[in-house]
Design a protein around this motif. Sequence first.
Motif, mmCIF file in Angstrom:
data_model
loop_
_atom_site.group_PDB
_atom_site.id
_atom_site.type_symbol
_atom_site.label_atom_id
_atom_site.label_comp_id
_atom_site.label_asym_id
_atom_site.label_seq_id
_atom_site.Cartn_x
_atom_site.Cartn_y
_atom_site.Cartn_z
ATOM 1 N N LEU A 53 -37.428 19.228 14.937
ATOM 2 C CA LEU A 53 -36.412 19.534 15.953
ATOM 3 C C LEU A 53 -36.980 19.386 17.360
ATOM 4 C CD1 LEU A 53 -33.548 20.395 16.575
ATOM 5 C CD2 LEU A 53 -34.273 22.772 16.330
ATOM 6 N N GLU A 54 -38.224 19.790 17.558
ATOM 7 C CA GLU A 54 -38.860 19.646 18.876
ATOM 8 C C GLU A 54 -38.979 18.176 19.266
ATOM 9 O OE1 GLU A 54 -42.618 21.657 18.926
ATOM 10 O OE2 GLU A 54 -41.705 23.570 18.367
ATOM 11 N N ASP A 55 -39.423 17.332 18.334
ATOM 12 C CA ASP A 55 -39.551 15.909 18.652
ATOM 13 C C ASP A 55 -38.190 15.262 18.861
ATOM 14 O OD1 ASP A 55 -42.295 15.812 18.755
ATOM 15 O OD2 ASP A 55 -42.520 15.243 16.643
ATOM 16 N N LEU A 56 -37.210 15.682 18.091
ATOM 17 C CA LEU A 56 -35.861 15.161 18.290
ATOM 18 C C LEU A 56 -35.323 15.574 19.661
ATOM 19 C CD1 LEU A 56 -33.802 13.461 16.807
ATOM 20 C CD2 LEU A 56 -32.842 15.551 15.864
ATOM 21 N N ALA A 57 -35.612 16.804 20.074
ATOM 22 C CA ALA A 57 -35.197 17.275 21.398
ATOM 23 C C ALA A 57 -35.887 16.473 22.498
ATOM 24 C CB ALA A 57 -35.501 18.760 21.552
ATOM 25 N N ARG A 58 -37.156 16.118 22.294
ATOM 26 C CA ARG A 58 -37.854 15.279 23.278
ATOM 27 C C ARG A 58 -37.178 13.928 23.398
ATOM 28 N NH1 ARG A 58 -43.175 17.230 20.923
ATOM 29 N NH2 ARG A 58 -43.763 18.901 22.323
#
Length: 102
Positions: A53-58
């Motif tokens: 989720l963090e990488d997708l948010a980035r």
Amino acid sequence: MATYVDLGRPHEALGLTDDLSASLAGLPATRTAPTYINAARAKLDVGDRDGALEDLARAWDIAPQMARIHPMGREVFRVVSSLHRRSNPGLVKRPKLSGIAL
């Protein structure tokens, strides 16, 4: 990275760099956003939902228009959102932007 993920070798994909942000510094958004989407795919494959989720948010922060329509980005988001049973602010915000119904 994408090739390793496609081949079902997410650990090797994630092992390509210790600091993805530093490795991508200076590259255009059209290169960095898909790389973060692929990192999210790899993290999802190894069971790191929060990291995915963090990488997708980035990817969304870097190139929101691309992340919104990118097929892999949409699929990772769909899988992550279905795996999270509780309310998550990051998940509540992004469906409205992407047009994905939860």
